[in-house]
Design a protein around this motif. Structure first.
Motif, short mmCIF file in Angstrom:
data_model
loop_
_atom_site.label_atom_id
_atom_site.label_comp_id
_atom_site.label_asym_id
_atom_site.label_seq_id
_atom_site.Cartn_x
_atom_site.Cartn_y
_atom_site.Cartn_z
N GLN A 47 43.16 41.34 44.16
CA GLN A 47 43.12 43.08 44.14
C GLN A 47 42.08 43.35 42.97
OE1 GLN A 47 46.38 44.75 44.92
NE2 GLN A 47 45.85 44.16 47.84
N ASP A 48 43.48 43.60 41.97
CA ASP A 48 42.06 43.97 40.74
C ASP A 48 40.80 42.89 40.50
OD1 ASP A 48 44.13 44.98 40.16
OD2 ASP A 48 45.40 43.53 38.72
N ARG A 49 41.22 41.35 40.39
CA ARG A 49 39.23 40.95 40.51
C ARG A 49 38.40 41.95 41.53
NH1 ARG A 49 36.39 39.07 37.22
NH2 ARG A 49 36.06 37.48 38.58
N LEU A 50 38.49 42.02 42.85
CA LEU A 50 37.71 42.80 43.68
C LEU A 50 37.23 44.05 43.23
CD1 LEU A 50 38.75 41.41 47.35
CD2 LEU A 50 36.92 40.36 45.53
N ARG A 51 38.53 45.07 42.98
CA ARG A 51 38.34 46.38 42.58
C ARG A 51 36.95 46.36 41.06
NH1 ARG A 51 43.77 47.46 43.41
NH2 ARG A 51 43.98 47.63 45.36
N GLY A 52 37.51 45.31 40.41
CA GLY A 52 36.84 45.45 39.33
C GLY A 52 35.02 45.05 39.77
#
Length: 63
Positions: A47-52
């Motif tokens: 999720q963090d990677r996709l948000r970034g």
């Protein structure tokens, strides 16, 4: 012991493996908690990677 750098694809693949293990119903009861904890870590990482990536894309389209 060398640790591989976590990537989105490796996290996703590991999540798939965990799901298969849990669905097989052959997982030892004592392992379930550890597998679920690891799955939560991997989901958060993805999720963090996709948000970034989304943030980067939005910034590049604002130029």
């Amino acid at each position: 012991m060398s640790k591989k750098k976590l990537t989105y694809q490796s996290a996703y693949d590991e999540l798939q493996t965990i799901c298969e293990q849990l669905e097989s119903e052959e997982v030892d009861v004592d392992q379930i908690t550890d597998l679920v904890k690891r799955a939560n870590e991997l989901v958060k990482y993805c999720q963090d990677r996709l948000r970034g990536i989304e943030k980067d894309l939005n910034q590049s389209t604002d130029v």
